[in-house]
Design an enzyme around this catalytic site. Structure first.
Site, PDB file in Angstrom:
ATOM      1  N   HIS A 326       0.801  -1.214   0.043  1.00  0.00           N
ATOM      2  CA  HIS A 326      -0.074  -0.107   0.191  1.00  0.00           C
ATOM      3  C   HIS A 326       0.873   1.232   0.057  1.00  0.00           C
ATOM      4  O   HIS A 326       0.362   2.142  -0.477  1.00  0.00           O
ATOM      5  CB  HIS A 326      -0.895   0.055   1.087  1.00  0.00           C
ATOM      6  CG  HIS A 326      -2.091  -0.793   0.927  1.00  0.00           C
ATOM      7  ND1 HIS A 326      -2.194  -1.977   1.178  1.00  0.00           N
ATOM      8  CD2 HIS A 326      -3.343  -0.455   0.299  1.00  0.00           C
ATOM      9  CE1 HIS A 326      -3.254  -2.427   0.950  1.00  0.00           C
ATOM     10  NE2 HIS A 326      -4.052  -1.704   0.410  1.00  0.00           N
ATOM     11  N   GLY A 327       2.105   1.226   0.551  1.00  0.00           N
ATOM     12  CA  GLY A 327       2.869   2.439   0.645  1.00  0.00           C
ATOM     13  C   GLY A 327       4.129   2.005   1.194  1.00  0.00           C
ATOM     14  O   GLY A 327       4.358   1.252   2.184  1.00  0.00           O
TER      15      GLY A 327
END
Lengths: 464, 378
Positions: A326-327
């Protein structure tokens, strides 16, 4: 280009649609979808079209080579090499800065002077999504689940399909292969009404619900240090529904756009806040990612086979990597680990707590998910820690202006998320009656007014 | 195909077209209703009201316009003293500071977005415990010639402790309305709030369509059309004018006018017991201008047709130097926004107006400067 922008709705989409249906053969339509995909993507930054073209070319070539050989070791190499290339590209653009920064911090803690240069690299939008498209294609081709396509344009249309390009759903080739092959025989009228209805449903979720919540969520969480306990809970509940309706709205629009072009994109959200346990939550939230993580990572690690602790380990690894996907931030790693712990805890304890009524289990699951979103939303660990402290201790602070309206919106969001039909339930057995199309027209009109009023914001999942 | 089939197909075609027509009408109506409901829920603007930009003002002395108490337009909501700020008491609470910001559209901020202007961002940057009130008293078009009169008429009475002013220096290359002014009489503060006038007929509602207003704000003509239009407009403005109408070089007398007005403003602020804090005026272009600055400089000629792009860029450069000298000569504190921001293209949306990040940078600069000053004072 955003789905909720005038340039998309009144320029890109009508032109793409009109030309698509004027073309007759499947290959012409594949070429057109590829061109429009690159225009859609290049509108943000044309330089990164080259990167997508490179990834497409590598995976297509590997697929063709897999088709030509049955030799086990060669096939393995043909799977590993392109996946390595894809992952290296992803690692460079998404994680290089994060890893060098983390190494510097770690060395600092140990009292060493690392001073590695931290690269500030622009993250190409949607790279996490199209990389997963190509990886799933290669793995499926290697496993013999799909027969790699011989048509370059069919494959490039699959990778660059604008409706799923920048924020998913992560559509696997096997799920759309049939529609792509038969795109030359697609039925225009059949897909138009239901496609527009899905699009309007997505607009409702994104522009009317998520963006309205964002009006309060962003400034409240922007000044989280000042929030009282009650305000912190309202803000986090607001974010919980904002995130859901934002991403679910995007997915519904993607499905609608796909249908308008004769392509069936699978369901990505199935009312996740109705879940009664963490495992169910992951079967309902971002279904395409959960499925990819399960099929290509969890099962590859051994899945449920072997002793219990083996399964727990696999769950933790899968969720940690899912968080990191996701990041490039430790907050996402912690969020993934948190969900890993929830899943392990659930599998460990579920037999002993079967007596818990469904309503209570749903509420508990929801609260646990909200707590997880604190890590997801926080910009760093200190923000997460401070927000959690505010939520779980009686902290003095303020309740910012507009609390009544915000709370009302949160309640509406909660009711919609929990009790109203989701996009697929609403369109189950869909018949384009006048009342349904009028409802879509009303939503579309109101959404346009809000977009024109500068309230439309980028989709939250674009950053991943 | 038989005749019967033909007529059936014609009929179904007619039904289909009528359905699409009705759906289009529904979309259009829903747009307008949606815009009004949005304004009602988020901004509190009555559903049937027809707010306008002009409705934000009431006439003040000497051609100066004052903010209309409680007026609303787009995302602008004026407080009961006629400022784009939260409600404040008439004087600041004991022990608290009141910082008031003077300027034009650069300081007033984007009307269709709330709380992105740098005074609002500064407000959110300040610690709650600091007990400092931030009041944005700026209005679009409020150039330096108007500032002393506006300050005396509308601002001084609210007991500011510090007054920050961000002068729109480029406006001195324009028509210079407001320079020839008689002495300003004291003015009674704004009268009772005047409610936004409701639209009374269907025609008025149609004429004051909120969705059309929103579309007007969010959709723009392509750049080449705008350029052609502006070229034509400048040509018309220059027609029948004497040769010296265009500025061949930076006009010194305009710089003198600016300094004169700002000296008067500094005196007025000091006379009211507040501390004046001068800010330099930042622009997106550099001096000499880069190739990419040309279009922004040219677009500004809609307001200053007499100045070429080169003269405009040079004027801004010299004006900032003059502001620095003025601050030193008058012993006024200076915040050098231009030094931080000039030429940073992504911090502006056009030549002079800040982007959201630009506003944030200016707010941060002000906070840093004020913190530095407070630390030095301790």
């Amino acid at each position: 280009m955003l789905f909720n922008s005038f340039v998309f709705l009144f320029l890109f989409l009508p032109i793409t649609y009109a030309v698509f249906w004027c073309l007759k053969s499947a290959s012409q339509r594949h070429i057109w979808l590829t061109i429009t995909g690159y225009v859609f993507y290049g509108y943000w930054d044309p330089r990164f079209c080259l990167l997508m073209a490179f990834t497409t070319l590598v995976s297509y070539t590997a697929g063709r080579a897999l088709l030509a050989t049955q030799d086990r070791s060669k096939r393995k190499l043909l799977m590993v090499a392109p996946i390595t290339v894809d992952l290296l590209v992803l690692a460079f653009f998404k994680y290089a800065g994060f890893f060098t920064r983390s190494l510097n911090d770690f060395a600092d803690i140990l009292g060493w002077q690392a001073d590695l240069p931290v690269l500030d690299i622009i993250l190409p939008i949607g790279i996490s999504f199209y990389t997963f498209h190509t990886i799933s294609y290669i793995v499926d081709a290697y496993r013999g689940v799909i027969k790699p396509t011989k048509s370059f344009w069919e494959f490039s249309a699959y990778v660059s399909l604008f409706s799923q390009l920048v924020a998913g759903p992560i559509v696997r080739f096997r799920e759309i292969e049939g529609d792509l092959e038969n795109v030359g025989h697609a039925h225009r009228q059949r897909g138009l009404a239901i496609g527009l209805s899905f699009l309007a449903f997505g607009m409702f979720e994104k522009v009317l619900v998520a963006d309205s919540l964002a009006y309060f969520v962003d400034p409240w969480l922007g000044a989280y240090q000042n929030l009282s306990t009650l305000a912190a809970w309202i803000a986090m509940l607001g974010y919980t529904f904002q995130l859901y309706f934002d991403f679910s709205g995007y997915s519904s629009m993607a499905v609608g756009l796909g249908l308008m072009f004769g392509l069936r994109i699978p369901q990505n959200f199935n009312s996740p806040y109705r879940s009664a346990n963490p495992s169910e939550f992951w079967r309902r939230w971002h279904i395409s990612l959960s499925t990819v993580m399960r099929d290509y990572l969890y099962i590859s690690l051994g899945g449920n086979r072997g002793p219990k602790w083996f399964m727990y380990r696999n769950l933790m690894i899968t969720m940690l990597l899912g968080g990191l996907w996701h990041g490039a931030n430790w907050t996402f790693v912690v969020w993934g680990a948190y969900h890993g712990v929830l899943l392990v805890g659930y599998h460990y304890l579920s037999e002993r707590f079967k007596f818990v009524p469904t309503g209570v289990a749903q509420l508990l699951t929801f609260v646990l998910v909200v707590i997880g979103w604190v890590f997801f939303r926080a910009t760093d660990m200190s923000m997460a820690a401070e927000l959690l402290t505010k939520m779980f201790t009686l902290e003095p602070g303020i309740i910012p202006d507009g609390a009544g309206k915000f709370a009302a919106l949160v309640i509406v969001g909660g009711i919609l998320a929990r009790w109203s039909p989701n996009a697929f339930e609403y369109h189950n057995g869909f018949k384009p009656t006048f009342s349904k199309m009028a409802a879509a027209a009303i939503v579309f009109g109101v959404a346009l007014a809000l977009i024109a009023g500068s309230r439309a914001s980028p989709f939250l999942y674009f950053q991943f | 195909m038989s005749l019967e089939e033909d007529s059936k197909s014609d009929a179904s075609q007619r039904v289909r077209l009528s359905t699409w027509f009705v759906l289009t009408v529904i979309v259009a109506l829903a747009c307008e209703v949606g815009a009004r409901l949005d304004d009602l829920f988020f901004e509190g603007i009555p559903f049937s009201a027809a707010p306008t930009f002009e409705g934000l003002f009431i006439p003040g002395p000497n051609g100066v316009r004052l903010g209309r108490p409680n007026a609303q337009w787009k995302k602008v909501r004026l407080n009961s003293f006629g400022f784009r700020s939260p409600e404040i008491p008439k004087t600041p609470p004991a022990g608290c500071e009141r910082w008031m910001f003077l300027g034009a559209s650069e300081t007033f901020g984007e009307p269709s977005v709330a709380n992105t202007e740098y005074p609002a961002k500064l407000r959110s940057l300040l610690d709650l415990s600091s007990c400092t009130e931030i009041v944005n008293t700026a209005f679009p078009g409020l150039g330096p010639p108007f500032l002393p009169a506006y300050y005396r008429a509308a601002v001084a009475q609210y007991a500011p402790t510090k007054v920050f002013f961000y002068p729109s220096t480029h406006l001195y290359l324009g028509g210079l309305q407001g320079r020839k002014k008689p002495p300003t009489p004291p003015v009674t503060p704004n009268a009772a709030p005047i409610p936004v006038k409701p639209a009374i007929s269907l025609a008025a509602i149609v004429n004051s369509s909120r969705v059309l207003e929103r579309l007007h704000d969010s959709l723009h003509m392509p750049g080449f059309i705008q350029k052609r239009r502006l070229e034509k407009w400048i040509a018309n403005a220059a027609a029948n004018k004497p040769d010296d109408w265009r500025f061949a070089q930076v006009p010194d007398e305009r710089l003198e006018f600016m300094l004169e007005d700002l000296r008067e403003l500094i005196d007025a602020i000091r006379a009211s017991g507040a501390e004046p804090i001068l800010m330099t005026h930042a622009i997106r272009a550099t001096y000499p201008p880069r190739a990419e600055d040309r279009s922004d400089l040219f677009a500004m000629r809609a307001y200053v047709p007499q100045a070429s792009e080169e003269v405009l860029a040079e004027f801004e450069y010299i004006a900032d130097d003059k502001l620095r000298e003025l601050a030193a000569a008058t012993n006024a504190r200076l915040i050098d926004v231009a030094r931080l921001m000039d030429g940073k293209r992504d911090r502006f949306i056009d030549l002079v107006h800040f982007s959201s990040q630009g506003h944030a940078d200016v707010a941060q600069l002000i906070k840093n400067e004020m913190d530095k000053h407070a630390a030095a004072a301790r």
